[in-house]
Design an enzyme around this catalytic site. Sequence first.
Site, PDB file in Angstrom:
ATOM      1  N   GLU A  35       0.743  -1.158   0.027  1.00 56.78           N
ATOM      2  CA  GLU A  35      -0.149  -0.097  -0.196  1.00 56.78           C
ATOM      3  C   GLU A  35       0.911   1.185   0.053  1.00 56.78           C
ATOM      4  O   GLU A  35       1.540   1.338   0.747  1.00 56.78           O
ATOM      5  CB  GLU A  35      -0.788   0.004   1.206  1.00 56.78           C
ATOM      6  CG  GLU A  35      -1.563   1.296   1.455  1.00 56.78           C
ATOM      7  CD  GLU A  35      -2.614   1.496   0.351  1.00 56.78           C
ATOM      8  OE1 GLU A  35      -2.538   3.257  -0.116  1.00 56.78           O
ATOM      9  OE2 GLU A  35      -3.324   0.849  -0.279  1.00 56.78           O
ATOM     10  N   GLY A  40      -6.431   0.820   4.463  1.00 58.58           N
ATOM     11  CA  GLY A  40      -8.073   0.972   4.412  1.00 58.58           C
ATOM     12  C   GLY A  40      -8.451   1.714   3.267  1.00 58.58           C
ATOM     13  O   GLY A  40      -9.545   1.772   2.754  1.00 58.58           O
ATOM     14  N   CYS A  43     -11.757   4.373   0.956  1.00 60.87           N
ATOM     15  CA  CYS A  43     -13.095   4.244   1.441  1.00 60.87           C
ATOM     16  C   CYS A  43     -12.994   4.557   2.980  1.00 60.87           C
ATOM     17  O   CYS A  43     -13.583   5.272   3.489  1.00 60.87           O
ATOM     18  CB  CYS A  43     -13.497   2.914   1.286  1.00 60.87           C
ATOM     19  SG  CYS A  43     -15.021   2.265   2.273  1.00 60.87           S
ATOM     20  N   SER A 181     -24.358  14.992  -9.962  1.00 62.76           N
ATOM     21  CA  SER A 181     -25.273  14.612  -8.776  1.00 62.76           C
ATOM     22  C   SER A 181     -25.217  12.877  -8.754  1.00 62.76           C
ATOM     23  O   SER A 181     -26.470  12.498  -8.453  1.00 62.76           O
ATOM     24  CB  SER A 181     -26.647  15.098  -9.376  1.00 62.76           C
ATOM     25  OG  SER A 181     -27.243  14.194 -10.280  1.00 62.76           O
ATOM     26  N   ALA A 183     -23.798   9.734  -6.235  1.00 60.36           N
ATOM     27  CA  ALA A 183     -23.724   9.653  -4.760  1.00 60.36           C
ATOM     28  C   ALA A 183     -22.943  10.590  -3.979  1.00 60.36           C
ATOM     29  O   ALA A 183     -23.345  11.270  -3.111  1.00 60.36           O
ATOM     30  CB  ALA A 183     -23.383   8.272  -4.358  1.00 60.36           C
ATOM     31  N   HIS A 443     -43.689  -5.769  13.782  1.00 63.99           N
ATOM     32  CA  HIS A 443     -44.419  -4.551  13.755  1.00 63.99           C
ATOM     33  C   HIS A 443     -44.087  -4.186  15.240  1.00 63.99           C
ATOM     34  O   HIS A 443     -44.183  -4.723  16.022  1.00 63.99           O
ATOM     35  CB  HIS A 443     -46.056  -4.697  13.666  1.00 63.99           C
ATOM     36  CG  HIS A 443     -46.661  -3.584  13.994  1.00 63.99           C
ATOM     37  ND1 HIS A 443     -47.146  -2.562  13.084  1.00 63.99           N
ATOM     38  CD2 HIS A 443     -47.662  -3.212  15.283  1.00 63.99           C
ATOM     39  CE1 HIS A 443     -47.732  -1.616  13.509  1.00 63.99           C
ATOM     40  NE2 HIS A 443     -47.932  -1.788  15.013  1.00 63.99           N
TER      41      HIS A 443
END
Length: 464
Positions: A35, A40, A43, A181, A183, A443
């Site tokens: 990396e 991570g 994100c 427009s 996400a 419910h």
Amino acid sequence: MTQQNYDVIVIGAGPGGYVAAIRAAQLGLKVCIVERDHLGGICLNWGCIPTKAMLRSAEVFHLIHRAKEFGLSADGVGFDLNAVVKRSRGVAKQLSSGVGHLMKKNKITVIMGAAKVTAPGAVSVTTDKGEQSLAADNIILATGARARELPGLEADGDLVWTYKHALQPPRMPKRLLVIGSGAIGIEFASFFNTLGADTTVVEVMDRILPVEDEEIAKFAKKQFVKQGMKILEKASVTKLDRSDGKVTATIETNGKAEQQTFDAVISAVGIVGNTEGLGLEALGITVDRTHVITDEYCRTGAKGIYAIGDLAGAPWLAHKASHEGVMVAELIAGGHPHPIKPGSIAGCTYCQPQIASVGMTEAKAKEAGHDIRVGRFPFIGNGKAIALGEAEGMVKTVFDAATGELLGAHMVGAEVTELIQGYVVGRQLETTEEDLMNTIFPHPTLSEMMHESVLDAYGRAIHF
């Protein structure tokens, strides 16, 4: 230079790469992950997680201003943008540190540096200590993507921002322009608009949220406008003039150009894959519009080399990357995993109200030749939604009229990003309308609307 040998080398430690590394290690393989920036990936550090932390602050701020509706009082309510950002960065740091712990737990070698595939099975890594040579029969490319920048609209971090700049804004803008427009654009528009910025969103397509079901997008637009946002569709920003702490944007709508002045601009016009410097061309790996071409098992054109996540194209979602990582690790270990089905991957947008969807939109289902049945149920017909003070929203389901197959589900409203998983499981299990109608939903819950939407598709809705 001593060569280090592994079974699997993963390049990139985002939600695709680090998950692939963990699963491969669980399966008994010797794994190394490389990396160049942060464990991570985007994100955890600059995308999914810190934005949700900031949006949570905006949501709480919004609810406090509605205190009177709930019989409460809250006076002198304000916000500290620096404190909001600090909390967001703290959340990101906590999770990034957690990835480091998971690497140690699973005995995965972590090398911080820039990797290049020099030949099938060979990787060279440039670190702050020099060059390292690695070898493995299997290499997983998980280098992700970055913000696309259009000519003349490039970010400078002061007046024009990408998502990274917007996560650490230098100031709270009074007037904000958001270009795009999707996400990312809508989430930042929602955040700053909730905190009081006069927010304008420009979308080049004929409607905002162009990948969502048209009915859901129209409902969301209505809510955004009610909150004070200005939405310009079939419009484009052709020029940005920057001076004296202001940006003058030339916006073309229906062939007419007008100029508006803003304190800040967020460019959210898509992403490009991080393909540079990996040595892909020399390996015969095909790259199309910055994304690596793969088969359904994420195999590239080079033996033993795989590409997952944003690098491998749409949908650009962290959970898609993670699942691909698991699939590839199991394939490498000799397993027989199922290929990813893009139509069963949910998309979520964490604006106010939230938006979530899976499968075909109504229009796509018709285009595909399905004779369809469509069900809808509004939040206003649900007791839990009314009790929460969240009566604005809708659940929509699309079925194949002949077979009862759930083709798609689309939602807008409170907590729909959590509700959508019920339909995702249903699609994975190849459920029919009969299965869903015979399922007992608890419910009082928001999930009852999922049941009612299915019932409505067959003329059996109870509460509306």
